[in-house]
Motif scaffolding. Structure first.
Motif, mmCIF file in Angstrom:
data_model
loop_
_atom_site.group_PDB
_atom_site.id
_atom_site.type_symbol
_atom_site.label_atom_id
_atom_site.label_comp_id
_atom_site.label_asym_id
_atom_site.label_seq_id
_atom_site.Cartn_x
_atom_site.Cartn_y
_atom_site.Cartn_z
ATOM 1 N N HIS A 8 -5.649 -56.400 70.840
ATOM 2 C CA HIS A 8 -6.150 -56.889 72.126
ATOM 3 C C HIS A 8 -7.558 -57.477 71.942
ATOM 4 O O HIS A 8 -8.430 -56.818 71.377
ATOM 5 C CB HIS A 8 -6.198 -55.742 73.143
ATOM 6 N N PRO A 9 -7.800 -58.717 72.427
ATOM 7 C CA PRO A 9 -9.098 -59.347 72.125
ATOM 8 C C PRO A 9 -10.314 -58.573 72.636
ATOM 9 O O PRO A 9 -11.350 -58.557 71.963
ATOM 10 C CB PRO A 9 -9.001 -60.719 72.813
ATOM 11 N N VAL A 10 -10.194 -57.929 73.804
ATOM 12 C CA VAL A 10 -11.377 -57.220 74.326
ATOM 13 C C VAL A 10 -11.578 -55.908 73.568
ATOM 14 O O VAL A 10 -12.701 -55.543 73.204
ATOM 15 C CB VAL A 10 -11.266 -56.984 75.857
ATOM 16 N N PHE A 11 -10.473 -55.203 73.261
ATOM 17 C CA PHE A 11 -10.637 -53.961 72.500
ATOM 18 C C PHE A 11 -11.141 -54.275 71.083
ATOM 19 O O PHE A 11 -11.996 -53.559 70.549
ATOM 20 C CB PHE A 11 -9.314 -53.175 72.428
ATOM 21 N N LYS A 12 -10.627 -55.363 70.519
ATOM 22 C CA LYS A 12 -11.061 -55.759 69.165
ATOM 23 C C LYS A 12 -12.579 -55.998 69.166
ATOM 24 O O LYS A 12 -13.288 -55.583 68.241
ATOM 25 C CB LYS A 12 -10.308 -57.040 68.776
ATOM 26 N N MET A 13 -13.042 -56.622 70.230
ATOM 27 C CA MET A 13 -14.475 -56.906 70.355
ATOM 28 C C MET A 13 -15.278 -55.593 70.449
ATOM 29 O O MET A 13 -16.282 -55.409 69.760
ATOM 30 C CB MET A 13 -14.637 -57.743 71.620
ATOM 31 N N ALA A 14 -14.812 -54.664 71.298
ATOM 32 C CA ALA A 14 -15.507 -53.373 71.438
ATOM 33 C C ALA A 14 -15.487 -52.633 70.108
ATOM 34 O O ALA A 14 -16.463 -51.979 69.715
ATOM 35 C CB ALA A 14 -14.844 -52.533 72.525
ATOM 36 N N SER A 15 -14.363 -52.767 69.389
ATOM 37 C CA SER A 15 -14.212 -52.080 68.108
ATOM 38 C C SER A 15 -15.158 -52.672 67.056
ATOM 39 O O SER A 15 -15.805 -51.942 66.299
ATOM 40 C CB SER A 15 -12.740 -52.209 67.688
ATOM 41 N N GLU A 16 -15.274 -53.999 67.040
ATOM 42 C CA GLU A 16 -16.196 -54.639 66.075
ATOM 43 C C GLU A 16 -17.633 -54.224 66.362
ATOM 44 O O GLU A 16 -18.411 -53.956 65.450
ATOM 45 C CB GLU A 16 -16.072 -56.163 66.180
ATOM 46 N N GLN A 17 -17.976 -54.174 67.638
ATOM 47 C CA GLN A 17 -19.342 -53.743 67.993
ATOM 48 C C GLN A 17 -19.574 -52.301 67.542
ATOM 49 O O GLN A 17 -20.635 -51.959 67.012
ATOM 50 C CB GLN A 17 -19.552 -53.831 69.512
ATOM 51 N N PHE A 18 -18.548 -51.456 67.762
ATOM 52 C CA PHE A 18 -18.668 -50.056 67.357
ATOM 53 C C PHE A 18 -18.885 -49.958 65.841
ATOM 54 O O PHE A 18 -19.781 -49.244 65.369
ATOM 55 C CB PHE A 18 -17.405 -49.277 67.756
ATOM 56 N N GLU A 19 -18.054 -50.681 65.083
ATOM 57 C CA GLU A 19 -18.123 -50.585 63.613
ATOM 58 C C GLU A 19 -19.502 -51.015 63.099
ATOM 59 O O GLU A 19 -20.031 -50.438 62.162
ATOM 60 C CB GLU A 19 -17.034 -51.445 62.952
ATOM 61 N N ARG A 20 -20.065 -52.037 63.742
ATOM 62 C CA ARG A 20 -21.367 -52.519 63.283
ATOM 63 C C ARG A 20 -22.439 -51.440 63.468
ATOM 64 O O ARG A 20 -23.256 -51.195 62.579
ATOM 65 C CB ARG A 20 -21.740 -53.788 64.071
ATOM 66 N N SER A 21 -22.402 -50.778 64.599
ATOM 67 C CA SER A 21 -23.372 -49.702 64.828
ATOM 68 C C SER A 21 -23.055 -48.494 63.959
ATOM 69 O O SER A 21 -23.976 -47.826 63.454
ATOM 70 C CB SER A 21 -23.375 -49.288 66.302
ATOM 71 N N ALA A 22 -21.765 -48.214 63.765
ATOM 72 C CA ALA A 22 -21.385 -47.079 62.911
ATOM 73 C C ALA A 22 -21.848 -47.323 61.477
ATOM 74 O O ALA A 22 -22.263 -46.384 60.783
ATOM 75 C CB ALA A 22 -19.868 -46.869 62.974
ATOM 76 N N ASP A 23 -21.800 -48.581 61.035
ATOM 77 C CA ASP A 23 -22.321 -48.910 59.693
ATOM 78 C C ASP A 23 -23.812 -48.611 59.633
ATOM 79 O O ASP A 23 -24.303 -47.994 58.687
ATOM 80 C CB ASP A 23 -22.108 -50.397 59.375
ATOM 81 N N PHE A 24 -24.532 -49.068 60.671
ATOM 82 C CA PHE A 24 -25.975 -48.821 60.692
ATOM 83 C C PHE A 24 -26.260 -47.313 60.657
ATOM 84 O O PHE A 24 -27.146 -46.851 59.937
ATOM 85 C CB PHE A 24 -26.619 -49.457 61.931
ATOM 86 N N LEU A 25 -25.469 -46.550 61.422
ATOM 87 C CA LEU A 25 -25.684 -45.098 61.500
ATOM 88 C C LEU A 25 -25.138 -44.361 60.284
ATOM 89 O O LEU A 25 -25.342 -43.153 60.141
ATOM 90 C CB LEU A 25 -25.017 -44.536 62.770
ATOM 91 N N GLN A 26 -24.428 -45.102 59.449
ATOM 92 C CA GLN A 26 -23.777 -44.536 58.257
ATOM 93 C C GLN A 26 -22.880 -43.351 58.615
ATOM 94 O O GLN A 26 -22.926 -42.287 57.982
ATOM 95 C CB GLN A 26 -24.836 -44.121 57.226
ATOM 96 N N LEU A 27 -22.067 -43.569 59.660
ATOM 97 C CA LEU A 27 -21.136 -42.513 60.069
ATOM 98 C C LEU A 27 -20.033 -42.381 59.026
ATOM 99 O O LEU A 27 -19.539 -43.383 58.502
ATOM 100 C CB LEU A 27 -20.500 -42.846 61.426
ATOM 101 N N SER A 28 -19.636 -41.164 58.761
ATOM 102 C CA SER A 28 -18.526 -40.953 57.827
ATOM 103 C C SER A 28 -17.223 -41.450 58.465
ATOM 104 O O SER A 28 -17.138 -41.594 59.684
ATOM 105 C CB SER A 28 -18.396 -39.463 57.507
ATOM 106 N N ASP A 29 -16.200 -41.663 57.633
ATOM 107 C CA ASP A 29 -14.916 -42.143 58.159
ATOM 108 C C ASP A 29 -14.350 -41.171 59.181
ATOM 109 O O ASP A 29 -13.790 -41.559 60.202
ATOM 110 C CB ASP A 29 -13.896 -42.327 57.018
ATOM 111 N N GLU A 30 -14.535 -39.882 58.907
ATOM 112 C CA GLU A 30 -13.973 -38.866 59.798
ATOM 113 C C GLU A 30 -14.631 -38.936 61.186
ATOM 114 O O GLU A 30 -13.956 -38.936 62.214
ATOM 115 C CB GLU A 30 -14.216 -37.499 59.149
ATOM 116 N N VAL A 31 -15.954 -39.062 61.193
ATOM 117 C CA VAL A 31 -16.673 -39.112 62.478
ATOM 118 C C VAL A 31 -16.341 -40.417 63.213
ATOM 119 O O VAL A 31 -16.144 -40.439 64.426
ATOM 120 C CB VAL A 31 -18.193 -38.964 62.252
ATOM 121 N N ARG A 32 -16.254 -41.509 62.447
ATOM 122 C CA ARG A 32 -15.874 -42.795 63.064
ATOM 123 C C ARG A 32 -14.550 -42.688 63.783
ATOM 124 O O ARG A 32 -14.398 -43.120 64.919
ATOM 125 C CB ARG A 32 -15.675 -43.858 61.981
ATOM 126 N N GLU A 33 -13.578 -42.106 63.105
ATOM 127 C CA GLU A 33 -12.245 -41.997 63.694
ATOM 128 C C GLU A 33 -12.292 -41.177 64.978
ATOM 129 O O GLU A 33 -11.685 -41.529 65.981
ATOM 130 C CB GLU A 33 -11.285 -41.325 62.698
#
Ligand code: NAD
Length: 420
Positions: A8-33
């Protein structure tokens, strides 16, 4: 379900934004999920009798992103484009927004795929009541508290409260926020989101070194958020030179009389042909030279197609998700636009919803002045927190705001641990 949501284009967008911040925060895969995926996705059908006697079946959704920090909080949208992916994205944004503002809520969102513009009050009431009945096992003042969003209003909230009260056997005012004041709604809630957008836009205009008297604003969407944002920004002396809604866009370089326009929209149903204004192409309106552009209608209106051509100094996101990640990249590269990201910019609504919920739990009523003054204090603090965090970490404002919200949720999840 993961694939379905990500398609879904809007969820994909929210997900990309989340991943970018999660990268900055260096969240583990488990916490990201654990942080990224919604706790509950509820879909229902809503059969109602239309005024012509025929039965029509609508689809309704409620997504509860997380309950880790408290009940989920979020709007209910009536719009033809509503679907599960859009609602899930909006629920995720609500989650980070509540956490950023320090409110004891998780994020939720709901919607019914329908066109309220073509429905009678009676049909809207039936859809609302049946949707609420379908949601009864999942909502409550300690689990899920709805509020108005696109296509819904305080009357919708009154109907929800009535269905809930009928089943509970007594009025439970904390079941919804944004309800009428006579039903224990909060003073100041109706204008809260737009007021907050304008209050923060005014701070950003100041930061950009622009005098209010020489500042101009362009507003997309003239519903609850857009109209109140336009009215409040004009009280600072800022000229609102263009406005659009679903009926069209209007332009007046000398500034529109917003109170008169609000009355005109009430009388005619839209901004089109407002006396003293000229029509303008709605897409071109977004590209007008102005101090502040306020998208206050739909998602994904600032895209890679128009981001390079924007001529605003401040982009104040009244709507949820108006700017795509591709457009963000262009705006970041340009470096000449001060962006107030949606989860901060339109947080006035949920903040006063929180005040309303607190007043309901306490069976107490605050004055409008008290509400607005508390709101301004909280918005100013969140604004400073975001821009200081962005500066310190050399992040765009959106990534800063999301990271602050996501970190809060991730920390709570870590502290609570995993059941069983
Ligand atoms: P609303 O239904 O009151 O108003 C929506 C406005 O957008 C209407 O004026 C409509 O005509 C206009 N519109 C629709 N399609 C358009 C188009 N293609 N071009 C221009 N205008 C168009 O809704 P609202 O409550 O003002 O919500 C607007 C946005 O703000 C949504 O993204 C919503 O999620 C967000 N928001 C609302 C609140 C709130 O408290 N109501 C809080 C936070 C965020």
């Amino acid at each position: 379900m993961r694939e379905q949501l990500l398609a879904h284009p809007v969820f994909k967008m929210a997900s990309e934004q989340f991943e970018r911040s999660a990268d900055f925060l260096q969240l583990s895969d488990e916490v990201r999920e654990r942080c990224k995926w919604p706790k509950r996705l509820i879909t229902c059908t809503i059969p109602i009798k239309r005024d012509n006697g025929e039965t029509e079946v609508y689809f309704g959704y409620r997504v509860q992103h997380h309950l880790s920090r408290g009940p989920v909080k979020g709007g209910l949208r009536f719009h033809p484009n509503v679907d599960l992916g859009e609602v899930a994205a909006l629920a995720m944004w609500m989650n980070w927004k509540c956490a950023l503002m320090g409110l004891p809520f998780g994020g939720g969102k709901g919607g019914v795929t329908c066109d309220p513009r073509t429905m009678s009050q009676h049909e809207l009431e039936n859809v609302t009541r049946r949707f609420t009945a379908e949601m009864l096992p999942f909502i409550g003042p300690e689990t899920d508290v709805m509020a108005p969003d696109m296509g819904t209003n305080e009357q919708t909230m009154a109907w929800i409260a009535d269905v809930y009260a009928t089943h509970a056997g007594h009025l439970v005012p904390g079941i919804v926020t944004g309800k009428p004041v006579i039903l224990q709604g909060s003073e100041g809630r109706t204008q809260a989101t737009g007021h907050g957008v304008a209050f923060l836009a005014a701070r950003a205009i100041q930061l950009c070194g622009i005098d209010y008297d020489s500042a101009t604003a362009v507003v997309q969407g003239f519903g609850n958020v857009g109209a109140h944002a336009a009215r409040t920004i004009s009280t600072y002396g800022v000229k609102v030179i263009a406005v659009s809604d679903v009926t069209g866009a209007i332009h007046s370089p000398d500034g529109l009389d917003i109170n008169a326009l609000m009355q005109y929209v009430k009388d005619t149903g839209g901004v089109k042909n407002f006396p003293g204004s000229s029509p303008i192409d709605p897409d071109e309106m977004l590209l007008l030279e102005c101090s502040v552009l306020m998208p206050a209608a739909l998602e994904r209106v600032i895209t890679e197609k128009n981001a390079a051509d924007l001529k605003c100094k401040v982009l104040a996101e009244g709507a949820n998700g108006p700017t795509t990640p591709n457009a963000d990249a262009i705006i970041e590269k340009r470096g000449d636009i001060f962006l107030i990201p949606d989860i901060l910019c339109n947080a006035g609504g949920v903040t006063v919803s929180y005040f309303e919920w607190v007043q309901n739990l306490q069976r107490f009523q605050w004055s409008e002045q008290e509400v607005i003054s508390k709101l301004d204090t909280m918005l100013a603090a969140a604004f400073d927190k975001v821009i200081n965090f962005a500066k310190y970490n050399q992040l765009p404002n959106r990534v800063a705001a999301l990271s602050l919200g996501i970190k809060e949720v991730a920390d709570v999840k870590a502290q609570r641990g995993l059941y069983p």
